[in-house]
Motif scaffolding. Structure first.
Motif, PDB file in Angstrom:
ATOM      1  N   GLU A   7       7.369  -0.576  12.307  1.00 31.57           N
ATOM      2  CA  GLU A   7       7.079  -1.818  11.620  1.00 31.57           C
ATOM      3  C   GLU A   7       5.582  -2.002  11.387  1.00 31.57           C
ATOM      4  O   GLU A   7       5.161  -2.810  10.566  1.00 31.57           O
ATOM      5  N   TYR A   8       4.761  -1.268  12.133  1.00 26.51           N
ATOM      6  CA  TYR A   8       3.312  -1.418  12.054  1.00 26.51           C
ATOM      7  C   TYR A   8       2.664  -0.481  11.034  1.00 26.51           C
ATOM      8  O   TYR A   8       1.605  -0.786  10.493  1.00 26.51           O
ATOM      9  N   PHE A   9       3.255   0.678  10.789  1.00 34.43           N
ATOM     10  CA  PHE A   9       2.664   1.636   9.853  1.00 34.43           C
ATOM     11  C   PHE A   9       3.734   2.620   9.426  1.00 34.43           C
ATOM     12  O   PHE A   9       4.846   2.623   9.959  1.00 34.43           O
ATOM     13  N   GLY A  10       3.388   3.463   8.460  1.00 28.19           N
ATOM     14  CA  GLY A  10       4.292   4.535   8.033  1.00 28.19           C
ATOM     15  C   GLY A  10       5.178   4.126   6.883  1.00 28.19           C
ATOM     16  O   GLY A  10       5.274   4.840   5.876  1.00 28.19           O
ATOM     17  N   TRP A  11       5.834   2.966   7.006  1.00 27.21           N
ATOM     18  CA  TRP A  11       6.758   2.524   5.964  1.00 27.21           C
ATOM     19  C   TRP A  11       6.045   2.277   4.638  1.00 27.21           C
ATOM     20  O   TRP A  11       6.632   2.456   3.564  1.00 27.21           O
ATOM     21  N   SER A  12       4.779   1.847   4.676  1.00 23.90           N
ATOM     22  CA  SER A  12       4.092   1.485   3.432  1.00 23.90           C
ATOM     23  C   SER A  12       3.833   2.694   2.537  1.00 23.90           C
ATOM     24  O   SER A  12       3.568   2.524   1.339  1.00 23.90           O
ATOM     25  N   TYR A  13       3.917   3.908   3.095  1.00 25.54           N
ATOM     26  CA  TYR A  13       3.841   5.085   2.234  1.00 25.54           C
ATOM     27  C   TYR A  13       4.990   5.078   1.218  1.00 25.54           C
ATOM     28  O   TYR A  13       4.881   5.668   0.144  1.00 25.54           O
ATOM     29  N   GLY A  14       6.074   4.429   1.550  1.00 31.66           N
ATOM     30  CA  GLY A  14       7.201   4.317   0.633  1.00 31.66           C
ATOM     31  C   GLY A  14       6.870   3.537  -0.620  1.00 31.66           C
ATOM     32  O   GLY A  14       7.439   3.779  -1.694  1.00 31.66           O
ATOM     33  N   TRP A  15       5.943   2.566  -0.511  1.00 35.34           N
ATOM     34  CA  TRP A  15       5.511   1.836  -1.703  1.00 35.34           C
ATOM     35  C   TRP A  15       4.839   2.773  -2.694  1.00 35.34           C
ATOM     36  O   TRP A  15       4.908   2.569  -3.901  1.00 35.34           O
ATOM     37  N   GLY A  16       4.152   3.805  -2.188  1.00 40.76           N
ATOM     38  CA  GLY A  16       3.439   4.720  -3.072  1.00 40.76           C
ATOM     39  C   GLY A  16       4.360   5.539  -3.951  1.00 40.76           C
ATOM     40  O   GLY A  16       3.948   5.997  -5.023  1.00 40.76           O
ATOM     41  N   VAL A  17       5.607   5.744  -3.530  1.00 43.02           N
ATOM     42  CA  VAL A  17       6.535   6.549  -4.329  1.00 43.02           C
ATOM     43  C   VAL A  17       7.627   5.720  -4.986  1.00 43.02           C
ATOM     44  O   VAL A  17       8.259   6.187  -5.933  1.00 43.02           O
ATOM     45  N   ALA A  18       7.849   4.488  -4.530  1.00 49.76           N
ATOM     46  CA  ALA A  18       8.954   3.693  -5.091  1.00 49.76           C
ATOM     47  C   ALA A  18       8.528   2.315  -5.564  1.00 49.76           C
ATOM     48  O   ALA A  18       9.298   1.648  -6.254  1.00 49.76           O
ATOM     49  N   GLY A  19       7.316   1.857  -5.217  1.00 51.53           N
ATOM     50  CA  GLY A  19       6.958   0.472  -5.500  1.00 51.53           C
ATOM     51  C   GLY A  19       7.642  -0.462  -4.513  1.00 51.53           C
ATOM     52  O   GLY A  19       8.525  -0.056  -3.757  1.00 51.53           O
ATOM     53  N   THR A  20       7.257  -1.722  -4.521  1.00 50.46           N
ATOM     54  CA  THR A  20       7.824  -2.671  -3.556  1.00 50.46           C
ATOM     55  C   THR A  20       9.311  -2.909  -3.788  1.00 50.46           C
ATOM     56  O   THR A  20      10.091  -2.962  -2.832  1.00 50.46           O
ATOM     57  N   LEU A  21       9.708  -3.058  -5.025  1.00 48.77           N
ATOM     58  CA  LEU A  21      11.121  -3.353  -5.296  1.00 48.77           C
ATOM     59  C   LEU A  21      11.989  -2.115  -5.080  1.00 48.77           C
ATOM     60  O   LEU A  21      13.082  -2.203  -4.519  1.00 48.77           O
ATOM     61  N   GLY A  22      11.507  -0.976  -5.525  1.00 49.98           N
ATOM     62  CA  GLY A  22      12.261   0.256  -5.292  1.00 49.98           C
ATOM     63  C   GLY A  22      12.414   0.530  -3.811  1.00 49.98           C
ATOM     64  O   GLY A  22      13.500   0.902  -3.344  1.00 49.98           O
ATOM     65  N   PHE A  23      11.337   0.320  -3.064  1.00 51.57           N
ATOM     66  CA  PHE A  23      11.402   0.578  -1.626  1.00 51.57           C
ATOM     67  C   PHE A  23      12.276  -0.452  -0.922  1.00 51.57           C
ATOM     68  O   PHE A  23      12.912  -0.130   0.089  1.00 51.57           O
ATOM     69  N   LEU A  24      12.334  -1.665  -1.441  1.00 43.58           N
ATOM     70  CA  LEU A  24      13.233  -2.671  -0.863  1.00 43.58           C
ATOM     71  C   LEU A  24      14.681  -2.196  -0.965  1.00 43.58           C
ATOM     72  O   LEU A  24      15.462  -2.339  -0.016  1.00 43.58           O
ATOM     73  N   VAL A  25      15.040  -1.622  -2.108  1.00 43.18           N
ATOM     74  CA  VAL A  25      16.392  -1.069  -2.269  1.00 43.18           C
ATOM     75  C   VAL A  25      16.632   0.036  -1.237  1.00 43.18           C
ATOM     76  O   VAL A  25      17.670   0.070  -0.564  1.00 43.18           O
TER      77      VAL A  25
END
Length: 456
Positions: free
Chosen positions: A27-45
């Motif tokens: 929850e503190y780090f790592g997950w935000s790399y997902g925004w770089g490949v999917a964007g916030t909405l894509g990563f939310l899915v």
């Protein structure tokens, strides 16, 4: 000859602390790399799909954990269901997961410390973290678990504080702005970005299954483990969704998408650089990283121990210290992790940061282990209908079936988007298989373990 056992000393609260603590750094780090490949909405899915997978998985996995309370966790379940080779696949995959997750967390610890001490090399800090927390794990499981519980509680409270502090600056328009754009910047359509982001969504929950490896050290595991797992997964789903959404709405989310300290940087957008809240987050935020780092060291050491005890690894790794902890296993995993921290040259082939590469390698191990665990659940339901099951997977076969299908989809997507790291993972598995083939006499001479074979 009876098999050497670890001492049961852990209650429900300790097990909850281990289950949540193992994961909470996600929850503190790592997950935000997902925004770089999917964007916030894509990563939310992506995150919602992965949350569904993990919820179904944990409700199913708990049946195995309570029926077969063994330090090997998934290794034991797969060995009992599919024999030695099944145990090998699950055991090696779990070991890879738990050995490669700590280097990523250690680097994040270094990044957080570097915020306060810019002259401190994050890699040096990462190695220091290994030395400190390997030592703590060697000194005794009850001490280690009590420490884990305390830092986990602090980490949970701090995530709640983070959400409360950034809430006044939250804007939904910030969260959705260019919400699908991250994938396009990598030359991917939105749907491809959703699948490419899978390892970073899994990082939200990776290693919760590690509490199973403390099953031999749990008091009344058939009662305490279900409580710990169910409350643990619910805690983590709420925190993961809350932190991701609140951070994404704090300002320009793209500035947070490829860094190891997204929460302090998100808070800085709301309260400024000189706020006491920011300094509190950096310092107390270390508790979340420490909780997972410390807990996963406990997890990988028990996996080394279980595999060595059963003859899959050198027997010396199953030796216990005078504190009744597998000290050699703790040290072995630490040596591999420290080597991984300095392996930058290898991961440049995949074109990602060292942290992202370690996360991806750990996720490959996790997904293979999830698949083996769910297959073992189905197999044991058929072959051992009279096995004592104090907790039954709800909605069987649908719930474990959902976990299995989503795990297979995740593995296919992982292999497609991370081919080179996937090949390195296969090399590790192949080396383990070669060792397995050459050491049959070790398993023949290993102590009898009824939980692995189902014999009385």
């Amino acid at each position: 000859m009876s098999v050497q056992q670890l001492k049961p000393t852990l209650g429900t609260l300790h097990l909850w602390g281990i289950a949540v603590g193992l994961v909470i750094s996600g929850e503190y780090f790592g997950w935000s790399y997902g925004w770089g490949v999917a964007g916030t909405l894509g990563f939310l899915v992506t995150a919602v799909l992965v949350a569904v997978m993990y919820t179904c998985f944990i409700f199913s996995f708990t049946e195995l954990t309570t029926a077969i309370p063994h330090a090997g966790g998934p290794f034991a379940y797969s060995r009992r269901a599919y024999g030695e080779k099944g145990g090998l696949i699950a055991g090696l995959a779990t070991l890879i997961e738990f050995v490669f997750a700590p280097p990523a967390i250690a680097l994040a610890i270094g990044a957080y410390l570097n915020v306060q001490f810019p002259g401190l090399d994050p890699k040096t800090a990462a190695v220091g973290a290994y030395i400190v927390f390997m030592t703590l794990n060697i000194l005794g499981v009850q001490l280690a678990a009590t420490f884990e519980l305390l830092v986990t509680i602090l980490a949970v409270l701090e995530l709640l504080v983070f959400m409360g502090v950034v809430a006044p600056g939250f804007s939904f328009s910030n969260f959705v702005l260019n919400g699908w754009a991250g994938s396009e910047s990598f030359g991917m359509p939105a749907v491809s970005g959703i699948f490419a982001a899978i390892p970073f969504a899994i990082w939200f929950f990776l290693a919760i299954e590690g509490a199973a490896m403390a099953a031999e050290e749990a008091k009344d595991p058939k009662r305490t483990i279900p409580k710990a797992y169910v409350t643990g997964i619910l805690t983590l789903v709420v925190l993961a969704m809350g932190v991701m959404i609140m951070a994404g709405g704090a300002g320009d989310w793209s500035a947070l998408s490829n860094i190891n300290d997204p929460l302090p940087q998100a808070m800085k957008m709301v309260v400024g650089e000189n706020s006491g809240w920011l300094h509190m987050l950096v310092w107390i935020g270390l508790f979340g990283l420490v909780a997972s780092f410390h807990g996963i060291i406990l997890g990988y050491s028990r996996q080394f121990f279980a595999l060595a005890r059963a003859g899959y690894l050198p027997a010396s790794l199953a030796k216990l210290s005078r504190f009744q902890t597998p000290h050699r296993a703790i040290i072995a995993g630490g040596i591999i992790g420290i080597a991984a921290i300095y392996s930058d040259g290898l991961i440049n082939l995949q074109g990602m940061s060292l942290t992202a590469a370690m996360i991806t390698m750990a996720v490959f191990g996790a997904i293979v282990m999830y698949i083996m665990s769910m297959l073992s659940l189905f197999k044991l339901r058929r072959t051992e209908p009279h096995l004592e099951r104090t907790f039954m997977a709800p909605g069987f076969p649908v719930v474990p079936g959902i976990a299995l299908v989503l795990s297979v989809i995740c593995l296919i997507a992982m292999a497609w988007f991370n081919a080179i790291i996937g090949l390195i993972f296969l090399v590790f598995m192949a080396v383990g298989y070669c060792y397995f083939q050459l050491t049959a006499h070790h398993r023949a001479n290993a102590e009898e373990d009824a939980l692995l074979t189902g014999s009385n």
